[in-house]
Design an enzyme around this catalytic site. Structure first.
Site, PDB file in Angstrom:
ATOM      1  N   GLN A   1       7.248  -5.320  -4.120  1.00 45.54           N
ATOM      2  CA  GLN A   1       6.401  -5.220  -5.298  1.00 45.54           C
ATOM      3  C   GLN A   1       6.935  -4.160  -6.242  1.00 45.54           C
ATOM      4  O   GLN A   1       7.200  -3.028  -5.850  1.00 45.54           O
ATOM      5  CB  GLN A   1       4.948  -4.881  -4.951  1.00 45.54           C
ATOM      6  CG  GLN A   1       4.054  -5.004  -6.192  1.00 45.54           C
ATOM      7  CD  GLN A   1       2.641  -4.534  -5.981  1.00 45.54           C
ATOM      8  OE1 GLN A   1       2.398  -3.346  -5.845  1.00 45.54           O
ATOM      9  NE2 GLN A   1       1.684  -5.472  -5.984  1.00 45.54           N
TER      10      GLN A   1
ATOM     11  N   ASN B   1      -8.254 -11.213  -2.572  1.00 46.09           N
ATOM     12  CA  ASN B   1      -7.970  -9.897  -1.997  1.00 46.09           C
ATOM     13  C   ASN B   1      -9.173  -8.984  -2.202  1.00 46.09           C
ATOM     14  O   ASN B   1      -9.883  -9.095  -3.181  1.00 46.09           O
ATOM     15  CB  ASN B   1      -6.730  -9.325  -2.684  1.00 46.09           C
ATOM     16  CG  ASN B   1      -6.396  -7.897  -2.271  1.00 46.09           C
ATOM     17  OD1 ASN B   1      -6.093  -7.074  -3.115  1.00 46.09           O
ATOM     18  ND2 ASN B   1      -6.449  -7.595  -0.999  1.00 46.09           N
ATOM     19  N   GLY B   2      -9.369  -8.080  -1.235  1.00 43.66           N
ATOM     20  CA  GLY B   2     -10.393  -7.059  -1.383  1.00 43.66           C
ATOM     21  C   GLY B   2     -11.345  -6.966  -0.206  1.00 43.66           C
ATOM     22  O   GLY B   2     -12.198  -7.832  -0.013  1.00 43.66           O
TER      23      GLY B   2
ATOM     24  N   CYS C   1      -2.854  -1.970  -9.718  1.00 40.01           N
ATOM     25  CA  CYS C   1      -3.057  -0.629  -9.176  1.00 40.01           C
ATOM     26  C   CYS C   1      -3.962   0.195 -10.099  1.00 40.01           C
ATOM     27  O   CYS C   1      -3.699   0.301 -11.290  1.00 40.01           O
ATOM     28  CB  CYS C   1      -1.722   0.084  -8.993  1.00 40.01           C
ATOM     29  SG  CYS C   1      -1.910   1.758  -8.321  1.00 40.01           S
TER      30      CYS C   1
ATOM     31  N   MET D   1       0.833  -1.200   0.000  1.00 40.25           N
ATOM     32  CA  MET D   1       0.000   0.000   0.000  1.00 40.25           C
ATOM     33  C   MET D   1       0.868   1.250   0.000  1.00 40.25           C
ATOM     34  O   MET D   1       1.733   1.423   0.863  1.00 40.25           O
ATOM     35  CB  MET D   1      -0.912  -0.002   1.229  1.00 40.25           C
ATOM     36  CG  MET D   1      -1.952  -1.107   1.221  1.00 40.25           C
ATOM     37  SD  MET D   1      -2.837  -1.241   2.794  1.00 40.25           S
ATOM     38  CE  MET D   1      -1.571  -2.044   3.804  1.00 40.25           C
TER      39      MET D   1
ATOM     40  N   LYS E   1       0.120  -9.595  -8.742  1.00 36.82           N
ATOM     41  CA  LYS E   1      -1.126  -9.092  -8.166  1.00 36.82           C
ATOM     42  C   LYS E   1      -1.916  -8.384  -9.255  1.00 36.82           C
ATOM     43  O   LYS E   1      -1.372  -7.530  -9.967  1.00 36.82           O
ATOM     44  CB  LYS E   1      -0.838  -8.132  -7.010  1.00 36.82           C
ATOM     45  CG  LYS E   1      -2.094  -7.691  -6.264  1.00 36.82           C
ATOM     46  CD  LYS E   1      -1.736  -6.853  -5.032  1.00 36.82           C
ATOM     47  CE  LYS E   1      -2.970  -6.553  -4.190  1.00 36.82           C
ATOM     48  NZ  LYS E   1      -3.926  -5.663  -4.880  1.00 36.82           N
TER      49      LYS E   1
ATOM     50  N   ARG F   1      -6.196  -2.652   3.699  1.00 39.20           N
ATOM     51  CA  ARG F   1      -6.699  -1.586   4.566  1.00 39.20           C
ATOM     52  C   ARG F   1      -7.257  -2.104   5.893  1.00 39.20           C
ATOM     53  O   ARG F   1      -7.244  -1.395   6.893  1.00 39.20           O
ATOM     54  CB  ARG F   1      -7.761  -0.773   3.811  1.00 39.20           C
ATOM     55  CG  ARG F   1      -7.151   0.114   2.725  1.00 39.20           C
ATOM     56  CD  ARG F   1      -8.201   0.909   1.980  1.00 39.20           C
ATOM     57  NE  ARG F   1      -9.056   0.067   1.152  1.00 39.20           N
ATOM     58  CZ  ARG F   1     -10.119   0.521   0.485  1.00 39.20           C
ATOM     59  NH1 ARG F   1     -10.458   1.797   0.591  1.00 39.20           N
ATOM     60  NH2 ARG F   1     -10.836  -0.292  -0.276  1.00 39.20           N
TER      61      ARG F   1
END
Length: 331
Positions: free
Chosen positions: A75, A206-207, A106, A21, A145, A231
């Site tokens: 990453q 993910n999410g 992204c 992030m 990703k 997050r």
């Protein structure tokens, strides 16, 4: 319920990955997650592959890895296959990364317009070349990703994941959102499940995984081998420990207010020590605190005060004053 994922010599145990992030997942944040426990792989912020070997200043800080922080991933983002391959070699051979992760998810306008991110999903041929070139450059595990696709008319994550697998990727992480959804939309796991069916390598879901309820839903609806949390762990760094305990059928003891305050103050002190200026330390601390405060009971007003304060000393005083009547013996 949760089984370790083995990627060559790297074991992800538990199979819970921390999301990269921007502005958040620096070495201080990752150190906190490691100390609390439950995370199987930490990851740096996403960093541009271009210029990495000669990186100085902020870029060098973004790829900093703690001694003993293993396994850890770096990453990389970009769209030039050779530049990405050179960057991958550098982070493995010179910086000690255990895993190289490629950013194909992204949604940032700047990243998409200039350096790849989710835009790479619109160019399967380029994806093939990038993954193949990076795979040839490093021997460590290589992961990718991505998002479900560019938009609802181009949900091509299964195709992109298959290409990545064919070129030697060891694992793919799939976010249920499309690029067009940005950070909104209604959670749906069907595309992630389609990726699981399309490839033989491990797939990580993910999410918006904020706790056990979302973890259970993601695993049941996708058949994924693991989960990536972003997050949710910024808001509550005990999220990994909670899901890990659930995954092995063990009890979880929630942190006390005193423990949460201690971590909050530790963040602040670490940013003070690392930053070149008080303003820089405060900015980094505010960025984290606007999420972290959401998981601290009764801290809504404190959150607003912290976002308005002008110095780290003032921030520390605000937290101490708020904590004093709420923890035994003060904070």
């Amino acid at each position: 319920m949760l089984s370790p994922i083995r990627l060559g010599a790297v074991l992800l145990d538990p199979p819970l990955l921390q999301a990269p992030m921007e502005g958040i997942s620096d070495v201080i944040f990752r150190r906190t997650l490691r100390r609390i426990g439950g995370v199987g792989l930490t990851c740096t912020e996403f960093v541009p592959a271009k210029g990495l070997p000669a990186a100085r200043g902020k870029l060098r800080e973004m790829v900093a890895v703690d001694e003993g922080e293993h396994p850890v991933a770096v990453q990389l983002y970009g769209r030039d296959p050779e530049v990405l391959a050179q960057g991958a070699r550098h982070v493995v051979e010179d910086l000690g990364a255990d895993v190289v992760d490629l950013n194909m998810g992204c949604p940032s306008k700047q990243v998409v317009a200039h350096s790849g991110g989710a835009s790479l999903m619109r160019d399967p041929a380029l994806v093939r070349e990038i993954v193949g070139r990076v795979r040839a450059a490093v021997r460590c595990p290589l992961t990718v990703k991505m998002r479900a696709g560019w938009d609802d008319d181009a949900l091509n994550a299964p195709e992109i994941a298959s290409i990545c697998e064919g070129e030697g990727a060891d694992l793919v992480t799939v976010h249920w959102r499309t690029k067009a959804q940005g950070y909104g939309g209604t959670r749906r796991w069907d595309t992630v499940g389609q990726v699981v069916s399309a490839v033989k390598i491990p797939v990580v879901a993910n999410g918006d995984i904020l706790g056990i309820a979302e973890a259970r839903e993601a695993l049941e609806q996708t058949g994924a081998a693991g989960l990536m949390v972003g997050r949710g762990a910024v808001r509550d760094p005990w999220t990994f420990a909670q899901i890990a305990a659930w995954g092995r059928g063990a009890p979880f003891t929630p942190p006390t207010v005193e423990e949460r305050v201690a971590v909050w103050l530790a963040y602040l002190e670490a940013y003070r020590e690392q930053s070149r200026s008080d303003k820089g330390a405060l900015g980094r601390f505010k960025q984290l605190s606007k999420f972290y405060a959401l998981a601290v009971p009764g801290a809504d007003a404190l959150r607003q005060d912290l976002l308005r304060c002008h110095a780290t000393g003032e921030a520390a005083e605000l937290i101490h004053r708020w904590a004093a009547p709420r923890v035994s013996g003060g904070a």
